[in-house]
Design a protein around this motif. Structure first.
Motif, short mmCIF file in Angstrom:
data_model
loop_
_atom_site.label_atom_id
_atom_site.label_comp_id
_atom_site.label_asym_id
_atom_site.label_seq_id
_atom_site.Cartn_x
_atom_site.Cartn_y
_atom_site.Cartn_z
N MET A 1 11.17 51.45 -9.89
CA MET A 1 11.20 51.33 -11.35
C MET A 1 9.78 51.26 -11.91
SD MET A 1 14.28 51.76 -11.99
CE MET A 1 14.18 51.58 -13.76
N LEU A 2 8.89 50.59 -11.23
CA LEU A 2 7.49 50.54 -11.66
C LEU A 2 6.90 51.95 -11.69
CD1 LEU A 2 4.82 48.87 -12.22
CD2 LEU A 2 4.46 49.01 -9.76
N MET A 3 7.13 52.71 -10.64
CA MET A 3 6.62 54.08 -10.59
C MET A 3 7.28 54.95 -11.66
SD MET A 3 6.00 55.00 -6.55
CE MET A 3 7.73 54.90 -6.10
N ALA A 4 8.60 54.82 -11.82
CA ALA A 4 9.33 55.65 -12.77
C ALA A 4 8.94 55.36 -14.22
CB ALA A 4 10.84 55.47 -12.59
N LYS A 5 8.70 54.10 -14.53
CA LYS A 5 8.43 53.72 -15.91
C LYS A 5 6.94 53.68 -16.25
CE LYS A 5 12.71 51.26 -16.78
NZ LYS A 5 13.38 52.40 -17.34
N ASP A 6 6.09 53.54 -15.26
CA ASP A 6 4.66 53.42 -15.53
C ASP A 6 3.85 54.58 -14.95
OD1 ASP A 6 2.22 52.10 -16.36
OD2 ASP A 6 1.95 51.50 -14.27
N ILE B 1 4.05 54.37 -3.43
CA ILE B 1 4.81 55.49 -2.86
C ILE B 1 4.93 55.33 -1.34
CG2 ILE B 1 2.91 57.15 -2.56
CD1 ILE B 1 6.28 58.08 -4.10
N ALA B 2 3.90 54.79 -0.71
CA ALA B 2 3.95 54.56 0.74
C ALA B 2 5.04 53.54 1.07
CB ALA B 2 2.60 54.09 1.25
N PHE B 3 5.11 52.47 0.29
CA PHE B 3 6.15 51.45 0.50
C PHE B 3 7.54 52.04 0.27
CE2 PHE B 3 8.96 48.19 -1.40
CZ PHE B 3 9.12 47.38 -0.29
N TYR B 4 7.69 52.79 -0.81
CA TYR B 4 8.99 53.38 -1.13
C TYR B 4 9.50 54.24 0.03
CZ TYR B 4 12.61 56.16 -3.30
OH TYR B 4 13.80 56.78 -3.56
N PHE B 5 8.66 55.11 0.57
CA PHE B 5 9.11 55.98 1.65
C PHE B 5 9.20 55.25 3.00
CE2 PHE B 5 8.33 59.38 -1.42
CZ PHE B 5 9.55 60.04 -1.27
N ALA B 6 8.42 54.20 3.18
CA ALA B 6 8.58 53.38 4.39
C ALA B 6 9.97 52.73 4.38
CB ALA B 6 7.49 52.32 4.48
N CYS B 7 10.40 52.29 3.20
CA CYS B 7 11.74 51.70 3.06
C CYS B 7 12.83 52.74 3.29
CB CYS B 7 11.91 51.06 1.68
SG CYS B 7 10.90 49.59 1.44
N GLU B 8 12.62 53.95 2.79
CA GLU B 8 13.59 55.03 3.01
C GLU B 8 13.72 55.32 4.51
OE1 GLU B 8 15.51 57.06 0.53
OE2 GLU B 8 15.08 55.06 -0.28
N ASP B 9 12.58 55.40 5.19
CA ASP B 9 12.60 55.64 6.63
C ASP B 9 13.28 54.48 7.36
OD1 ASP B 9 11.65 56.98 9.14
OD2 ASP B 9 10.53 55.10 9.32
N TYR B 10 12.97 53.25 6.94
CA TYR B 10 13.55 52.07 7.56
C TYR B 10 15.07 52.08 7.41
CZ TYR B 10 14.88 47.19 8.12
OH TYR B 10 15.50 46.03 8.52
N PRO C 1 19.59 46.87 7.31
CA PRO C 1 19.05 48.08 6.65
C PRO C 1 18.75 47.88 5.17
CG PRO C 1 20.87 48.67 8.08
CD PRO C 1 20.83 47.15 8.03
N SER C 2 19.32 46.84 4.55
CA SER C 2 19.13 46.62 3.12
C SER C 2 18.14 45.50 2.79
CB SER C 2 20.47 46.32 2.47
OG SER C 2 21.02 45.14 3.00
N CYS C 3 17.40 44.99 3.75
CA CYS C 3 16.56 43.82 3.48
C CYS C 3 15.41 44.09 2.50
CB CYS C 3 16.08 43.16 4.76
SG CYS C 3 14.92 44.07 5.75
N PHE C 4 15.03 45.34 2.30
CA PHE C 4 13.94 45.66 1.35
C PHE C 4 14.47 46.28 0.06
CE2 PHE C 4 11.82 45.91 5.54
CZ PHE C 4 10.83 44.95 5.34
N ASP C 5 15.78 46.34 -0.11
CA ASP C 5 16.36 47.05 -1.25
C ASP C 5 15.86 46.56 -2.61
OD1 ASP C 5 17.72 48.68 0.47
OD2 ASP C 5 19.73 47.98 -0.10
N VAL C 6 15.81 45.25 -2.81
CA VAL C 6 15.39 44.72 -4.11
C VAL C 6 13.92 45.06 -4.38
CG1 VAL C 6 15.06 42.61 -5.48
CG2 VAL C 6 17.12 42.88 -4.08
N ALA C 7 13.06 44.84 -3.39
CA ALA C 7 11.64 45.15 -3.55
C ALA C 7 11.44 46.65 -3.76
CB ALA C 7 10.85 44.66 -2.34
N GLN C 8 12.18 47.46 -3.01
CA GLN C 8 12.04 48.91 -3.15
C GLN C 8 12.48 49.35 -4.55
OE1 GLN C 8 14.66 51.42 -0.85
NE2 GLN C 8 13.21 53.12 -0.89
N HIS C 9 13.55 48.77 -5.05
CA HIS C 9 14.02 49.13 -6.39
C HIS C 9 12.98 48.75 -7.45
CE1 HIS C 9 16.72 49.95 -9.70
NE2 HIS C 9 16.45 48.75 -10.18
N LYS C 10 12.37 47.58 -7.30
CA LYS C 10 11.33 47.15 -8.26
C LYS C 10 10.15 48.13 -8.25
CE LYS C 10 12.89 42.83 -9.22
NZ LYS C 10 12.82 41.92 -10.29
#
Length: 188
Positions: free
Chosen positions: A151-156, A82-91, A139-148
Motif C-alpha cells: 500500500m505504501l508503494m501503491a499510494k506513494d 520492492i525487495a521485501f515485497y518480492f521476498a514475501c512472494e517467494d516465501y 506461509p502467511s506470517c509476513f502478510d500484514v507487513a507485506q500488505h502495508k
C-alpha cells in the motif's frame, strides 16, 4: 550500545540508524539505473508504458515496468520496499514447509529486525505482530507487513514514479518518431 549513545533522544538514534542503512546501500551497490535492466534489445512499447499508468499491478506484472520501477526506487533510496515485497512472494510460494523457518528468519533479519540492513518502514504494531508470527512460522506470517509495504508503494512511490523523469523518458523513447511514422505510412 555504548553509554554515550544511550543518552541521545530516540529520534536521533532512529535517524542515525536510517542514515547507516542508506549509506550501507550506497556502499554495497554500484549505481543502478535503467541501463542495468538487461531485457535484450527490446524496449517497452508505447502501449506497454501507457498500460503501467492504468494500475500498480500492471506495472509490477511487466518485466520492464518492474525493472524501471525498481530503478526509480533505487534512486529514491527505497528499493528495500520492492525487495521485501518480492521476498514475501517467494516465501509464500515455498512448497517445502521445512524451508520456511530459515527463509522467514532471513527475511526478518534483512528487513524487519533491529539493525536490519534494509529495514522497511512499518509501524511498531505491525513489527510486533510480525515478530510474534515468527514464533510459529507459516506461509502467511509476513502478510500484514507485506500488505502495508504494498500500500505504501501503491499510494506513494507509484504516483511519484509516474511523474518521474524515468517514466517520462521511457514513454518518449517508446513513441515512434514522426519521421519514422511518415516513412511507414508511405510504405503502406
Amino acid at each position: 550500545m555504548c553509554k554515550g549513545l544511550a543518552s541521545l533522544p530516540t529520534c536521533c538514534l532512529e535517524r542515525a540508524k536510517e542514515l547507516k542503512a542508506r549509506l550501507g546501500s550506497i556502499m554495497q551497490k554500484p549505481n543502478w539505473n535503467l541501463s542495468s535492466c538487461k531485457i535484450g534489445q527490446n524496449k517497452p512499447s508505447l502501449e506497454e508504458c501507457l498500460r503501467w499508468k492504468e494500475s500498480f499491478e500492471k506495472l509490477l506484472s511487466s518485466k520492464y515496468g518492474l525493472c524501471a520501477f525498481t530503478a526509480f526506487l533505487v534512486s529514491e533510496f527505497s528499493e528495500e520496499n520492492i525487495a521485501f515485497y518480492f521476498a514475501c512472494e517467494d516465501y509464500r510460494s515455498t512448497k517445502s514447509t521445512a524451508k520456511l523457518p530459515l527463509k522467514a528468519q532471513k527475511i526478518y533479519d534483512e528487513f524487519i529486525g533491529i539493525d536490519a540492513p534494509r529495514e522497511i518502514n512499518i509501524d511498531h504494531e505491525t513489527r510486533d505482530l510480525t515478530k510474534a508470527n515468527m514464533l510459529a512460522v507459516s506461509p502467511s506470517c509476513f502478510d500484514v507487513a507485506q500488505h502495508k509495504i504494498y500500500m505504501l508503494m501503491a499510494k506513494d512511490c507509484y504516483p511519484r514514479f509516474l511523474r518521474s523523469p524515468v517514466y517520462r523518458d521511457l514513454v518518449c523513447q517508446a513513441r515512434p518518431s514522426t519521421k519514422a511514422t511518415k516513412q511507414q505510412e508511405k510504405k503502406a
